[in-house]
Write a protein that holds these residues in place. Sequence first.
Motif, PDB file in Angstrom:
ATOM      1  N   LYS A   1     -12.118   7.086  -7.253  1.00  0.00           N
ATOM      2  CA  LYS A   1     -11.338   5.800  -7.053  1.00  0.00           C
ATOM      3  C   LYS A   1     -12.161   4.477  -6.853  1.00  0.00           C
ATOM      4  N   ILE A   2     -13.363   4.875  -5.984  1.00  0.00           N
ATOM      5  CA  ILE A   2     -14.174   3.898  -5.595  1.00  0.00           C
ATOM      6  C   ILE A   2     -15.128   3.244  -6.881  1.00  0.00           C
TER       7      ILE A   2
ATOM      8  N   GLU B   1      -5.865  -6.879   8.433  1.00  0.00           N
ATOM      9  CA  GLU B   1      -5.296  -8.322   7.930  1.00  0.00           C
ATOM     10  C   GLU B   1      -4.595  -8.368   6.690  1.00  0.00           C
ATOM     11  N   THR B   2      -4.877  -7.409   5.795  1.00  0.00           N
ATOM     12  CA  THR B   2      -4.146  -7.217   4.482  1.00  0.00           C
ATOM     13  C   THR B   2      -2.757  -6.435   4.706  1.00  0.00           C
ATOM     14  N   TYR B   3      -2.766  -5.322   5.561  1.00  0.00           N
ATOM     15  CA  TYR B   3      -1.573  -4.438   5.739  1.00  0.00           C
ATOM     16  C   TYR B   3      -0.639  -4.574   7.056  1.00  0.00           C
ATOM     17  N   GLY B   4      -1.464  -5.292   7.871  1.00  0.00           N
ATOM     18  CA  GLY B   4      -0.672  -5.487   9.113  1.00  0.00           C
ATOM     19  C   GLY B   4      -0.219  -6.593   9.824  1.00  0.00           C
ATOM     20  N   ILE B   5      -0.141  -7.782   8.752  1.00  0.00           N
ATOM     21  CA  ILE B   5       0.313  -8.916   9.201  1.00  0.00           C
ATOM     22  C   ILE B   5       1.562  -8.938   9.852  1.00  0.00           C
ATOM     23  N   ASP B   6       2.624  -8.247   9.365  1.00  0.00           N
ATOM     24  CA  ASP B   6       3.725  -7.944   9.635  1.00  0.00           C
ATOM     25  C   ASP B   6       4.210  -7.417  11.126  1.00  0.00           C
ATOM     26  N   ASP B   7       3.144  -6.537  11.513  1.00  0.00           N
ATOM     27  CA  ASP B   7       3.267  -5.919  12.733  1.00  0.00           C
ATOM     28  C   ASP B   7       2.331  -6.459  14.017  1.00  0.00           C
ATOM     29  N   PHE B   8       3.061  -7.582  14.729  1.00  0.00           N
ATOM     30  CA  PHE B   8       2.060  -8.055  15.639  1.00  0.00           C
ATOM     31  C   PHE B   8       1.290  -7.315  16.596  1.00  0.00           C
TER      32      PHE B   8
ATOM     33  N   THR C   1     -12.493  -1.694  -1.454  1.00  0.00           N
ATOM     34  CA  THR C   1     -12.570  -0.311  -0.559  1.00  0.00           C
ATOM     35  C   THR C   1     -11.376  -0.301   0.429  1.00  0.00           C
ATOM     36  N   THR C   2     -11.135  -1.593   0.870  1.00  0.00           N
ATOM     37  CA  THR C   2      -9.731  -1.897   1.465  1.00  0.00           C
ATOM     38  C   THR C   2      -8.463  -1.158   0.849  1.00  0.00           C
TER      39      THR C   2
ATOM     40  N   ALA D   1     -20.890  -3.965   6.092  1.00  0.00           N
ATOM     41  CA  ALA D   1     -20.170  -3.185   5.157  1.00  0.00           C
ATOM     42  C   ALA D   1     -19.057  -2.798   5.839  1.00  0.00           C
ATOM     43  N   TYR D   2     -18.929  -2.575   7.055  1.00  0.00           N
ATOM     44  CA  TYR D   2     -17.517  -2.236   7.712  1.00  0.00           C
ATOM     45  C   TYR D   2     -16.607  -3.251   7.793  1.00  0.00           C
ATOM     46  N   MET D   3     -16.944  -4.507   7.307  1.00  0.00           N
ATOM     47  CA  MET D   3     -15.862  -5.350   7.412  1.00  0.00           C
ATOM     48  C   MET D   3     -14.422  -4.984   6.739  1.00  0.00           C
ATOM     49  N   PHE D   4     -14.569  -4.105   6.118  1.00  0.00           N
ATOM     50  CA  PHE D   4     -13.309  -3.655   5.360  1.00  0.00           C
ATOM     51  C   PHE D   4     -12.188  -3.247   6.218  1.00  0.00           C
TER      52      PHE D   4
END
Length: 367
Positions: A36-37, A100-107, A54-55, A91-94
Amino acid sequence: MASPLKDLYSPVFYERLTHALTAAIPGFDKSLFIKKIFTPEFELQELKERMKHTTKVLHGFLPEDYPQTIVIIKKTIEQFRTQGIGEDGLAYMFLPDYIETYGIDDFETSVEALEFVTQFVSCEFAVRPFILKYQNEMILRMHKWSLHENHKVRRLASEGSRPRLPWAMGIPFLKKDPSSILPILENLKTDPSPYVRRSVANNLNDIAKDHPHVVLNMAKNWSGLGAETDAIIKHGSRTLLKQGHTDILKHYGLDDAGILLKDFKILTPQISIGESLEFSFSIFNSDPSERKVRLEYAIYYKKQHGQNTKKVYKISERIYPAGATTNIVRKQKFVLITTRKFHLGDHQLSIIINGAEKDILHFELTA
C-alpha cells in the motif's frame, strides 16, 4: 549531490518502520503495508506528500478506537528506541501528523500524545490546529508544558505557540494579542537548554513583527539577568534591529552620530546570475571615544514588475576605537535558490550604520 528530502521515505526506512509496527500491532501484515505504501504514485510524491501518504496507510492498520491507536503509536516509538533509532528524524514527522489528522476531536488523548511524541520527534506543527480549536485550553496546557522536566516538551510550549512559525499555519489570535503566551516565555527565559532558549528568541522575534513595544518592554525587563537571557533578547530583536527601530537601537546604545562612511564602491558594477557582487568601503570613528558599531548592508532586489524589495544582511557588531578607520570588503553571491528568483536589470546596494541607511549605489544584473 545531496539526495532529495523525499528519499527519506525509502525502502530502508519502511523496513525499520514495519519492524517496529510488527512488534506493536498484533497480527500486523507487513507485506500488505509495504504494498500500500509503494503505489505507482509514490515515486512522483514529494516529502510532505509521502509523509501524508504514510499517515493514511498507517491509519488503515490501526484500530478504529483512537485512544487505542495512541497506545500503539507509543509502543512503536518504544520499539524505535529499542532498535537504536535516534530521535528527531524528519521522516518520523508522520507520527505527529497522525495525531493532527485523526485526533483533533479528542483533546485530552491528543495533547497527552503530543507531550509524549514530541520527546521523540517535534510536534511543533501538529500542535497548531489544537491551539486554533481549543484556544484557552491549549494555552493553559502549554503553560504547564513550559514547566515540564523534559526540554523537548518545554520547547514545544514556546515553538508551538509562535504566532508566525515558518512553514506552518499562522495563529491569528496570537498575532493580534500575544499576551496569553508571554507567561510561557517568562518561564523559559532562563531555561538551561539552548534548544529551548533559541525557541524563546524566535517566538519574541515573531511577536516583534506585530507588536514591537511588547518585545521592547521584555528587553528592558530581562536585560542584565544573565548572558544567556541577554542573548535571547538580542536574537529576539533581530527583525527590529534590521528595521532600524529607534527604540531598540537606543536600548543597545547604537547611534550613528560621528561614525562616517567613506570610499563606498561597487567593485563589480555589472554581474551575471551565478557571480558575486563585490563592494568595499571604510568606516571612520570620528568620536573622541570608542563606539559600538553595528554594520549591515541592504540589497534592493528587482522584482517582476519593476519595484524593489529590500533585504538586510549583517556584517558585524563590534567596538571601533576612537579615531580609527577600518576598511571592509564584502561579496554577495547571486546564486539561484528555490526561495528566490532573480530579475535582470537595475539593483541597488546600501550600507547601514547603527540602523541608519547611508549611501545607495546601483549595479546591473545580467543573464
